[in-house]
Design an enzyme around this catalytic site. Structure first.
Site, PDB file in Angstrom:
ATOM      1  N   ARG A  64       0.481  -1.199  -0.094  1.00 50.12           N
ATOM      2  CA  ARG A  64      -0.151   0.251   0.628  1.00 50.12           C
ATOM      3  C   ARG A  64       0.825   1.108  -0.053  1.00 50.12           C
ATOM      4  O   ARG A  64       0.396   1.779  -0.544  1.00 50.12           O
ATOM      5  CB  ARG A  64      -1.191  -0.158   1.013  1.00 50.12           C
ATOM      6  CG  ARG A  64      -1.906  -0.558   0.798  1.00 50.12           C
ATOM      7  CD  ARG A  64      -2.929  -1.437   2.050  1.00 50.12           C
ATOM      8  NE  ARG A  64      -1.784  -2.407   2.320  1.00 50.12           N
ATOM      9  CZ  ARG A  64      -2.471  -3.115   3.715  1.00 50.12           C
ATOM     10  NH1 ARG A  64      -3.753  -2.925   4.678  1.00 50.12           N
ATOM     11  NH2 ARG A  64      -2.366  -4.240   4.389  1.00 50.12           N
ATOM     12  N   GLU A 101       4.349 -10.587  13.307  1.00 51.48           N
ATOM     13  CA  GLU A 101       2.956 -11.579  14.492  1.00 51.48           C
ATOM     14  C   GLU A 101       3.774 -13.158  14.902  1.00 51.48           C
ATOM     15  O   GLU A 101       4.082 -13.200  15.896  1.00 51.48           O
ATOM     16  CB  GLU A 101       1.583 -11.133  14.128  1.00 51.48           C
ATOM     17  CG  GLU A 101       1.305 -10.748  15.613  1.00 51.48           C
ATOM     18  CD  GLU A 101      -0.132 -10.384  15.482  1.00 51.48           C
ATOM     19  OE1 GLU A 101      -0.101  -9.598  14.195  1.00 51.48           O
ATOM     20  OE2 GLU A 101      -0.881  -9.779  16.443  1.00 51.48           O
TER      21      GLU A 101
HETATM   22  P1  AMP Z   1       4.055  -3.012  12.104  1.00 50.98           P
HETATM   23  O1  AMP Z   1       5.409  -3.946  11.401  1.00 50.98           O
HETATM   24  O2  AMP Z   1       3.101  -3.979  13.388  1.00 50.98           O
HETATM   25  O3  AMP Z   1       4.338  -1.444  12.591  1.00 50.98           O
HETATM   26  O4  AMP Z   1       2.751  -3.544  10.711  1.00 50.98           O
HETATM   27  C1  AMP Z   1       2.442  -1.911   9.875  1.00 50.98           C
HETATM   28  C2  AMP Z   1       1.688  -3.039   8.787  1.00 50.98           C
HETATM   29  O5  AMP Z   1       1.550  -3.768   8.298  1.00 50.98           O
HETATM   30  C3  AMP Z   1       2.226  -2.196   7.945  1.00 50.98           C
HETATM   31  O6  AMP Z   1       2.353  -2.549   5.964  1.00 50.98           O
HETATM   32  C4  AMP Z   1      -0.316  -1.931   7.575  1.00 50.98           C
HETATM   33  O7  AMP Z   1      -0.401  -1.980   6.225  1.00 50.98           O
HETATM   34  C5  AMP Z   1       0.186  -3.619   8.468  1.00 50.98           C
HETATM   35  N1  AMP Z   1      -0.867  -3.699   9.857  1.00 50.98           N
HETATM   36  C6  AMP Z   1      -0.490  -3.700  10.705  1.00 50.98           C
HETATM   37  N2  AMP Z   1      -1.930  -4.154  11.451  1.00 50.98           N
HETATM   38  C7  AMP Z   1      -2.786  -3.775  10.781  1.00 50.98           C
HETATM   39  C8  AMP Z   1      -3.988  -2.818  11.132  1.00 50.98           C
HETATM   40  N3  AMP Z   1      -4.821  -2.988  11.928  1.00 50.98           N
HETATM   41  N4  AMP Z   1      -4.720  -2.161  10.011  1.00 50.98           N
HETATM   42  C9  AMP Z   1      -4.515  -2.543   8.527  1.00 50.98           C
HETATM   43  N5  AMP Z   1      -2.955  -2.697   8.237  1.00 50.98           N
HETATM   44  C10 AMP Z   1      -2.439  -3.509   9.248  1.00 50.98           C
END
Ligand code: AMP
Length: 181
Positions: A64, A101
């Site tokens: 995205r 995760e």
């Molecule tokens: P992080 O590495 O935990 O900051 O996760 C960020 C990535 O995961 C981004 O590329 C987001 O598009 C996706 N992502 C994580 N949580 C969500 C959520 N609740 N809704 C949509 N996309 C998410």
């Protein structure tokens, strides 16, 4: 930011409960991207502080971040650089492992895509734990780029991602916050 933009964002981002797994509220920006006014206003607001500051590249995180980043680069009249999941980029790359995760993944950047001292902006749709963006910043800094800021439409502040990026010396710009996961 003016309150009408906040309203436009709130109305155009779709919430999908329990996706991709129970307990996660997925913030779906496809509805924002499909709304001409919301898409344009989001891109305008993301680039606003940086127009005329000499940014050379916008770097988008798959997938995205490509859509937002392409539009931002056009607006700033600068180049666009993709950071991709492993195995997708055809030329010589630098790679970094990062935690998801469940388990780990790797992301890559073409070694010649950014230059030493070059001012760049990083973008993705959302920052949650910050693990993805942290890995992207580290790749860019490894190549000597000057990461002027990391930009996201959505911040999930309860997950603490912003601090991870700020600890790398990179300011974070986000447009809307949602509590929880
Ligand atoms: P992080 O590495 O935990 O900051 O996760 C960020 C990535 O995961 C981004 O590329 C987001 O598009 C996706 N992502 C994580 N949580 C969500 C959520 N609740 N809704 C949509 N996309 C998410």
């Amino acid at each position: 930011m003016d309150s009408s933009l906040l309203k436009t964002l709130q109305e155009s981002i779709r919430d999908i409960p329990d996706y991709p797994k129970p307990g996660i509220m997925f913030r779906d920006i496809t509805t924002l991207l499909g709304n001409a006014r919301a898409f344009r206003r989001s891109v305008d607001e993301l680039v606003h502080p940086y127009s005329g500051t000499g940014i050379k590249k916008v770097v988008g995180i798959e997938a995205r971040g490509f859509i937002l980043g392409g539009a931002m680069a056009h607006q700033l009249s600068c180049g666009f650089v993709p950071i991709r999941k492993k195995g997708k980029l055809p030329h010589d790359t630098v790679k970094i492992a990062y935690s998801l995760e469940y388990g780990v993944d790797e992301m890559e950047l073409h070694r010649d895509a950014v230059h030493k001292g070059e001012p760049v902006l990083l973008v993705d749709d959302l920052i949650a734990t910050g693990g993805t963006a942290e890995a992207a910043v580290k790749l860019l800094q490894q190549l000597g780029a000057n990461v002027v800021a990391a930009c996201f439409v959505i911040d999930l502040p309860d997950l603490g991602g912003r601090k991870k990026i700020e600890d790398l010396g990179v300011p974070v710009r986000t447009l809307i916050e949602y509590s929880g996961h």
